[in-house]
Design a protein around this motif. Structure first.
Motif, short mmCIF file in Angstrom:
data_model
loop_
_atom_site.label_atom_id
_atom_site.label_comp_id
_atom_site.label_asym_id
_atom_site.label_seq_id
_atom_site.Cartn_x
_atom_site.Cartn_y
_atom_site.Cartn_z
N ASN A 158 -4.24 16.79 6.14
CA ASN A 158 -5.62 16.94 6.57
C ASN A 158 -5.81 16.90 8.09
OD1 ASN A 158 -6.49 16.90 3.79
ND2 ASN A 158 -6.09 14.71 3.82
N GLU A 159 -4.74 16.53 8.83
CA GLU A 159 -4.86 16.46 10.28
C GLU A 159 -3.56 16.96 10.93
OE1 GLU A 159 -6.39 12.70 11.68
OE2 GLU A 159 -7.91 12.61 10.11
N ASP A 160 -3.11 16.29 11.98
CA ASP A 160 -1.98 16.78 12.76
C ASP A 160 -0.62 16.55 12.08
OD1 ASP A 160 -3.54 17.59 15.10
OD2 ASP A 160 -3.87 15.44 15.38
N VAL A 161 0.35 17.36 12.49
CA VAL A 161 1.72 17.25 12.02
C VAL A 161 2.64 17.28 13.23
CG1 VAL A 161 3.56 18.31 10.65
CG2 VAL A 161 1.19 18.41 9.85
N ASN A 162 3.56 16.32 13.29
CA ASN A 162 4.53 16.29 14.39
C ASN A 162 5.89 15.90 13.82
OD1 ASN A 162 5.71 16.25 16.96
ND2 ASN A 162 5.25 14.07 17.22
N ALA A 179 0.84 -1.20 0.00
CA ALA A 179 0.00 0.00 0.00
C ALA A 179 0.87 1.25 0.00
CB ALA A 179 -0.92 0.00 1.22
N ILE A 180 0.31 2.33 -0.48
CA ILE A 180 0.97 3.64 -0.38
C ILE A 180 -0.01 4.60 0.30
CG2 ILE A 180 2.47 3.31 -2.37
CD1 ILE A 180 0.55 4.99 -4.02
N PRO A 181 0.48 5.65 0.93
CA PRO A 181 -0.40 6.56 1.67
C PRO A 181 -1.42 7.27 0.78
CG PRO A 181 1.88 6.86 2.34
CD PRO A 181 1.89 5.99 1.12
N ASN A 182 -2.61 7.50 1.35
CA ASN A 182 -3.63 8.30 0.69
C ASN A 182 -4.16 9.34 1.68
OD1 ASN A 182 -5.66 7.05 2.31
ND2 ASN A 182 -5.76 5.34 0.86
N SER A 183 -5.24 10.00 1.33
CA SER A 183 -5.73 11.12 2.14
C SER A 183 -6.23 10.70 3.52
CB SER A 183 -6.86 11.84 1.39
OG SER A 183 -7.94 10.95 1.14
N SER A 184 -6.40 9.40 3.76
CA SER A 184 -6.86 8.90 5.06
C SER A 184 -5.74 8.25 5.86
CB SER A 184 -8.00 7.90 4.87
OG SER A 184 -9.10 8.50 4.23
N THR A 185 -4.51 8.32 5.36
CA THR A 185 -3.39 7.60 5.97
C THR A 185 -2.65 8.43 7.00
OG1 THR A 185 -3.07 6.39 3.90
CG2 THR A 185 -1.29 6.29 5.51
N HIS A 186 -2.36 7.81 8.14
CA HIS A 186 -1.49 8.39 9.15
C HIS A 186 -0.09 7.84 8.91
CE1 HIS A 186 -5.07 9.84 11.19
NE2 HIS A 186 -5.58 8.63 11.06
N VAL A 218 -6.71 20.95 14.98
CA VAL A 218 -5.41 20.30 14.87
C VAL A 218 -4.34 21.08 15.60
CG1 VAL A 218 -5.94 19.21 12.65
CG2 VAL A 218 -4.86 21.48 12.69
N ILE A 219 -3.31 20.34 16.03
CA ILE A 219 -2.10 20.92 16.62
C ILE A 219 -0.91 20.42 15.80
CG2 ILE A 219 -0.63 21.06 18.66
CD1 ILE A 219 -3.09 20.55 20.36
N CYS A 220 -0.11 21.34 15.30
CA CYS A 220 0.98 20.96 14.41
C CYS A 220 2.33 21.46 14.94
CB CYS A 220 0.76 21.55 13.01
SG CYS A 220 -0.75 20.96 12.21
N ASN A 221 3.36 20.66 14.71
CA ASN A 221 4.73 21.02 15.04
C ASN A 221 5.59 20.76 13.81
OD1 ASN A 221 7.29 21.42 16.08
ND2 ASN A 221 7.35 19.46 17.16
N PHE A 222 5.96 21.84 13.13
CA PHE A 222 6.77 21.70 11.93
C PHE A 222 8.27 21.79 12.22
CE2 PHE A 222 2.68 22.81 10.05
CZ PHE A 222 2.64 21.97 8.95
N SER A 252 -2.11 12.63 8.25
CA SER A 252 -1.20 13.21 9.24
C SER A 252 0.18 12.60 9.10
CB SER A 252 -1.73 12.95 10.66
OG SER A 252 -1.68 11.57 10.97
N ILE A 253 1.15 13.23 9.77
CA ILE A 253 2.51 12.72 9.75
C ILE A 253 3.12 12.88 11.14
CG2 ILE A 253 3.35 14.95 8.88
CD1 ILE A 253 5.61 13.41 7.48
N ASP A 254 3.73 11.80 11.63
CA ASP A 254 4.45 11.80 12.91
C ASP A 254 5.87 11.33 12.68
OD1 ASP A 254 2.70 12.50 15.24
OD2 ASP A 254 1.43 10.94 14.37
N VAL A 255 6.83 12.02 13.27
CA VAL A 255 8.23 11.65 13.16
C VAL A 255 8.78 11.38 14.55
CG1 VAL A 255 10.53 12.35 12.42
CG2 VAL A 255 8.53 13.02 11.07
N PHE A 256 9.25 10.15 14.77
CA PHE A 256 9.81 9.75 16.06
C PHE A 256 11.28 9.34 15.92
CE2 PHE A 256 5.23 8.53 16.26
CZ PHE A 256 4.84 9.49 17.18
#
Length: 221
Positions: free
Chosen positions: A101-105, A47-54, A126-130, A78-82
């Motif tokens: 479409n949602e949060d960014v971290n 699979a590859i990410p689409n508009s509903s993918t975290h 939403v709460i975002c951290n760029f 959304s995107i999360d980076v750990f």
């Protein structure tokens, strides 16, 4: 009864379409199915990410240094980076769009060097951290919710569309355009060399913590 069935179908549809994907395998291309897995460090799941993918990046995403090329426009939830060990760099050409479409971290180990437009279309508050990312193309916000963006440093233009609350945000841009927008400021600052309000309206300008700084133009409401 019919309403209950409809709500159930909508609930099931949401969870069927929503998914979480982890980047794996180090450097590569965003739309390569061999680089996305349903679990951290797992095997690709086709699979590859689409508009509903975290989307998640972590220490199992690659080696000491990974480069990801986006050759097509991106649209994700959304995107999360750990990532704590090593760096990940995302590259995209100026002709592409990265839609969120949602949060960014993000964190300092993730280098967002996507040179195309960034489009924020939140479907909820939403709460975002760029992570102090500098944007070199247009940054567009189209929302009807409360959004917290932290610091948005844009060498081009920030465009705002919709009826939303801008909370705990600092805009630093060459130009800021409000397009038929109704924006409520909540502990937010807008700093730009040019500010185009048009027929838009801003609430909360005189409240404590809110400022509009436009050195080379005269701001009028």
């Amino acid at each position: 009864m019919k309403k209950l069935i409809l709500l159930t179908l909508l609930f099931v549809s949401f969870f069927v379409n929503a998914q979480t994907l982890y980047w794996v395998g180090g450097s590569g291309y965003w739309n390569d199915i061999n680089h996305w897995s349903a679990i951290s460090g797992g095997s690709p799941n086709g699979a590859i990410p689409n508009s509903s993918t975290h989307v998640i990046f972590d220490d199992n995403s690659g080696g000491a240094s990974s480069i990801i090329h986006a050759t097509e426009s991106v649209n994700i939830a959304s995107i999360d980076v750990f990532t704590e060990n090593g760096t990940i760099e995302l590259i995209g050409s100026p002709s592409l769009t990265f839609q969120l479409n949602e949060d960014v971290n993000l964190n300092p180990n993730f280098k967002f060097h996507f040179n195309g437009k960034v489009l924020m279309t939140p479907t909820r508050n939403v709460i975002c951290n760029f992570s102090n990312t500098t944007f070199f193309n247009e940054f567009i916000i189209n929302s009807n919710y409360t959004i917290e963006l932290g610091v948005i440093n844009c060498k081009s233009k920030i465009t705002a569309i919709g009826n939303f609350e801008l909370k705990n945000t600092l805009f630093v841009a060459e130009e800021v355009d409000f397009v038929n927008a109704l924006v409520s400021l909540n502990h937010s600052v807008i700093q730009a060399n040019a500010f185009n309000l048009g027929v838009s309206q801003i609430k909360g300008i005189v409240n404590t913590g809110n400022k509009i700084i436009v050195p080379n133009t005269v701001f009028t409401q």
